[in-house]
Design a protein around this motif. Structure first.
Motif, PDB file in Angstrom:
ATOM      1  N   PRO A  36       3.842 -91.600 -28.050  1.00  0.00           N
ATOM      2  CA  PRO A  36       5.197 -91.217 -27.623  1.00  0.00           C
ATOM      3  C   PRO A  36       5.741 -90.057 -28.436  1.00  0.00           C
ATOM      4  O   PRO A  36       5.560 -89.983 -29.654  1.00  0.00           O
ATOM      5  CB  PRO A  36       5.998 -92.511 -27.853  1.00  0.00           C
ATOM      6  CG  PRO A  36       4.976 -93.607 -27.849  1.00  0.00           C
ATOM      7  CD  PRO A  36       3.747 -92.993 -28.437  1.00  0.00           C
ATOM      8  N   VAL A  37       6.411 -89.145 -27.774  1.00  0.00           N
ATOM      9  CA  VAL A  37       7.078 -88.019 -28.428  1.00  0.00           C
ATOM     10  C   VAL A  37       8.502 -87.956 -27.897  1.00  0.00           C
ATOM     11  O   VAL A  37       8.786 -88.448 -26.806  1.00  0.00           O
ATOM     12  CB  VAL A  37       6.347 -86.682 -28.149  1.00  0.00           C
ATOM     13  CG1 VAL A  37       4.952 -86.702 -28.740  1.00  0.00           C
ATOM     14  CG2 VAL A  37       6.275 -86.415 -26.656  1.00  0.00           C
ATOM     15  N   PRO A  38       9.424 -87.368 -28.642  1.00  0.00           N
ATOM     16  CA  PRO A  38      10.815 -87.309 -28.169  1.00  0.00           C
ATOM     17  C   PRO A  38      10.942 -86.420 -26.943  1.00  0.00           C
ATOM     18  O   PRO A  38      10.316 -85.372 -26.836  1.00  0.00           O
ATOM     19  CB  PRO A  38      11.563 -86.716 -29.375  1.00  0.00           C
ATOM     20  CG  PRO A  38      10.667 -86.927 -30.548  1.00  0.00           C
ATOM     21  CD  PRO A  38       9.281 -86.856 -30.010  1.00  0.00           C
ATOM     22  N   CYS A  39      11.758 -86.851 -25.967  1.00  0.00           N
ATOM     23  CA  CYS A  39      12.067 -86.022 -24.802  1.00  0.00           C
ATOM     24  C   CYS A  39      12.862 -84.801 -25.262  1.00  0.00           C
ATOM     25  O   CYS A  39      13.850 -84.954 -25.996  1.00  0.00           O
ATOM     26  CB  CYS A  39      12.877 -86.835 -23.789  1.00  0.00           C
ATOM     27  SG  CYS A  39      13.551 -85.845 -22.436  1.00  0.00           S
ATOM     28  N   PRO A  40      12.459 -83.574 -24.860  1.00  0.00           N
ATOM     29  CA  PRO A  40      13.193 -82.374 -25.277  1.00  0.00           C
ATOM     30  C   PRO A  40      14.639 -82.352 -24.813  1.00  0.00           C
ATOM     31  O   PRO A  40      15.476 -81.683 -25.412  1.00  0.00           O
ATOM     32  CB  PRO A  40      12.393 -81.229 -24.620  1.00  0.00           C
ATOM     33  CG  PRO A  40      11.050 -81.812 -24.332  1.00  0.00           C
ATOM     34  CD  PRO A  40      11.295 -83.259 -24.030  1.00  0.00           C
ATOM     35  N   ALA A  41      14.942 -83.111 -23.732  1.00  0.00           N
ATOM     36  CA  ALA A  41      16.290 -83.059 -23.170  1.00  0.00           C
ATOM     37  C   ALA A  41      17.222 -84.097 -23.770  1.00  0.00           C
ATOM     38  O   ALA A  41      18.363 -83.798 -24.106  1.00  0.00           O
ATOM     39  CB  ALA A  41      16.238 -83.215 -21.652  1.00  0.00           C
ATOM     40  N   CYS A  42      16.734 -85.376 -23.898  1.00  0.00           N
ATOM     41  CA  CYS A  42      17.640 -86.435 -24.361  1.00  0.00           C
ATOM     42  C   CYS A  42      17.184 -87.125 -25.639  1.00  0.00           C
ATOM     43  O   CYS A  42      17.921 -87.931 -26.198  1.00  0.00           O
ATOM     44  CB  CYS A  42      17.824 -87.475 -23.250  1.00  0.00           C
ATOM     45  SG  CYS A  42      16.318 -88.417 -22.868  1.00  0.00           S
ATOM     46  N   CYS A  51      10.413 -87.850 -18.371  1.00  0.00           N
ATOM     47  CA  CYS A  51      11.247 -88.801 -19.123  1.00  0.00           C
ATOM     48  C   CYS A  51      11.760 -89.861 -18.162  1.00  0.00           C
ATOM     49  O   CYS A  51      12.315 -89.543 -17.102  1.00  0.00           O
ATOM     50  CB  CYS A  51      12.415 -88.077 -19.784  1.00  0.00           C
ATOM     51  SG  CYS A  51      13.554 -89.197 -20.640  1.00  0.00           S
ATOM     52  N   GLU A  52      11.601 -91.155 -18.512  1.00  0.00           N
ATOM     53  CA  GLU A  52      12.045 -92.236 -17.638  1.00  0.00           C
ATOM     54  C   GLU A  52      13.552 -92.406 -17.655  1.00  0.00           C
ATOM     55  O   GLU A  52      14.111 -93.105 -16.814  1.00  0.00           O
ATOM     56  CB  GLU A  52      11.378 -93.558 -18.061  1.00  0.00           C
ATOM     57  CG  GLU A  52       9.856 -93.558 -17.892  1.00  0.00           C
ATOM     58  CD  GLU A  52       9.248 -94.917 -18.160  1.00  0.00           C
ATOM     59  OE1 GLU A  52      10.025 -95.888 -18.255  1.00  0.00           O
ATOM     60  OE2 GLU A  52       8.023 -95.010 -18.283  1.00  0.00           O
ATOM     61  N   VAL A  53      14.241 -91.796 -18.620  1.00  0.00           N
ATOM     62  CA  VAL A  53      15.696 -91.939 -18.713  1.00  0.00           C
ATOM     63  C   VAL A  53      16.420 -90.813 -17.988  1.00  0.00           C
ATOM     64  O   VAL A  53      17.244 -91.039 -17.111  1.00  0.00           O
ATOM     65  CB  VAL A  53      16.145 -92.000 -20.184  1.00  0.00           C
ATOM     66  CG1 VAL A  53      17.662 -92.015 -20.283  1.00  0.00           C
ATOM     67  CG2 VAL A  53      15.558 -93.233 -20.855  1.00  0.00           C
ATOM     68  N   CYS A  54      16.088 -89.547 -18.331  1.00  0.00           N
ATOM     69  CA  CYS A  54      16.810 -88.422 -17.728  1.00  0.00           C
ATOM     70  C   CYS A  54      15.989 -87.673 -16.691  1.00  0.00           C
ATOM     71  O   CYS A  54      16.506 -86.788 -16.005  1.00  0.00           O
ATOM     72  CB  CYS A  54      17.278 -87.445 -18.810  1.00  0.00           C
ATOM     73  SG  CYS A  54      15.923 -86.555 -19.635  1.00  0.00           S
ATOM     74  N   GLY A  55      14.661 -87.989 -16.565  1.00  0.00           N
ATOM     75  CA  GLY A  55      13.827 -87.345 -15.564  1.00  0.00           C
ATOM     76  C   GLY A  55      13.348 -85.954 -15.937  1.00  0.00           C
ATOM     77  O   GLY A  55      12.753 -85.266 -15.125  1.00  0.00           O
ATOM     78  N   ASP A  57      11.240 -82.852 -16.969  1.00  0.00           N
ATOM     79  CA  ASP A  57       9.820 -82.497 -16.868  1.00  0.00           C
ATOM     80  C   ASP A  57       9.439 -81.755 -18.138  1.00  0.00           C
ATOM     81  O   ASP A  57       9.896 -80.635 -18.382  1.00  0.00           O
ATOM     82  CB  ASP A  57       9.603 -81.624 -15.626  1.00  0.00           C
ATOM     83  CG  ASP A  57       8.125 -81.323 -15.389  1.00  0.00           C
ATOM     84  OD1 ASP A  57       7.303 -81.589 -16.284  1.00  0.00           O
ATOM     85  OD2 ASP A  57       7.800 -80.812 -14.307  1.00  0.00           O
ATOM     86  N   SER A  58       8.584 -82.361 -18.967  1.00  0.00           N
ATOM     87  CA  SER A  58       8.229 -81.759 -20.244  1.00  0.00           C
ATOM     88  C   SER A  58       7.391 -80.504 -20.088  1.00  0.00           C
ATOM     89  O   SER A  58       7.182 -79.763 -21.051  1.00  0.00           O
ATOM     90  CB  SER A  58       7.458 -82.774 -21.106  1.00  0.00           C
ATOM     91  OG  SER A  58       6.282 -83.199 -20.432  1.00  0.00           O
ATOM     92  N   ALA A  59       6.896 -80.239 -18.843  1.00  0.00           N
ATOM     93  CA  ALA A  59       6.148 -79.001 -18.610  1.00  0.00           C
ATOM     94  C   ALA A  59       7.075 -77.804 -18.451  1.00  0.00           C
ATOM     95  O   ALA A  59       6.636 -76.659 -18.501  1.00  0.00           O
ATOM     96  CB  ALA A  59       5.275 -79.141 -17.366  1.00  0.00           C
TER      97      ALA A  59
END
Length: 236
Positions: A36-42, A51-55, A57-59
């Motif tokens: 697991p890595v932190p979502c760049p957005a949230c 991200c399952e929380v904010c959706g 796209d890490s790409a």
């Protein structure tokens, strides 16, 4: 052609055409789970692309780090003054429709009753489909004429307007599953020959592939193992 871990042949190299499971490059084995890595957005830990929380796209580029605009070209990410900046809220109809008009809206959600019916009739993916623990509803205004329902695949050039490939993914949904057509206040849905078919309003009977079926406001479109899309005609 690759073979996914569950034995489905797939022409795509990123995700299985049939069940949507991720494929490793050049091999049929399931790739090891990423730490697991932190979502760049949230900032919530994620182990996949979405991200399952904010959706997010890490790409895509990290929010707030868009490239610098060229000289003389307006920056589309620039913050407008409050006097001219439109107010857009998540789940709200975009503010470019004239007041007093009505618009079709597709609301995507997880339907546990559909999931139970799929298990009872032992659908093609009944042993593999899992009902998600968390799936926030998405409201998508249907501004236009044709809207593809399916799962995104860059390698195949499939870019659905109603993308059901955002985690958590319903593996029973095909890449190009169905299409919604809007003609003013008339709405139809057409199954595009999907693996698990398309049904309506809690009935298990599948609609015939390739045949547009008229819809009314409040009708429910069932796809995959647990995904229901409710269409409503709403005033702005």
């Amino acid at each position: 052609m690759l073979t996914c871990p569950d034995g489905h042949p797939s022409t795509a190299t990123d995700y299985c055409d049939v069940c949507g499971v991720a494929l490793s490059s050049g091999a049929a084995a399931t790739p090891p789970a990423a730490a697991p890595v932190p979502c760049p957005a949230c900032g919530v830990p994620i182990s996949g692309r979405f991200c399952e929380v904010c959706g997010h796209d890490s790409a895509l580029p990290t929010p707030g780090r868009a490239p610098e605009p060229s000289a003389g070209v307006p920056d589309p990410t620039a913050v407008l003054p409050e006097s001219v900046a439109p107010t857009v809220e998540f789940g709200k109809i975009e503010p470019n429709i004239a007041a007093g008009q009505s618009v079709w809206v597709a609301t995507v959600g997880a339907d546990h009753a559909l999931y139970e019916r799929m298990l009872a009739r032992k659908g093609p993916d009944a042993e593999r489909v899992e009902f998600p623990g968390f799936y926030p509803e998405r409201r998508i205004p249907l501004q236009g004429n044709d809207f593809l329902i399916g799962k995104r695949s860059v390698s195949q050039g499939v870019l659905p307007d109603i993308d059901l490939g955002i985690a958590p993914v319903d593996i029973g949904v095909s890449r190009s599953h169905a299409r919604i057509h809007v003609d003013r206040d008339v709405l139809t849905v057409t199954d595009l020959g999907s693996t698990n078919g398309t049904s309506l309003n809690g009935v298990d009977d599948l609609i015939p592939p390739g045949t547009p079926v008229p819809l009314r406001s409040g009708d429910r479109i069932h796809v995959g193992g647990w995904t229901t899309i409710t269409v409503t005609f709403e005033p702005v």
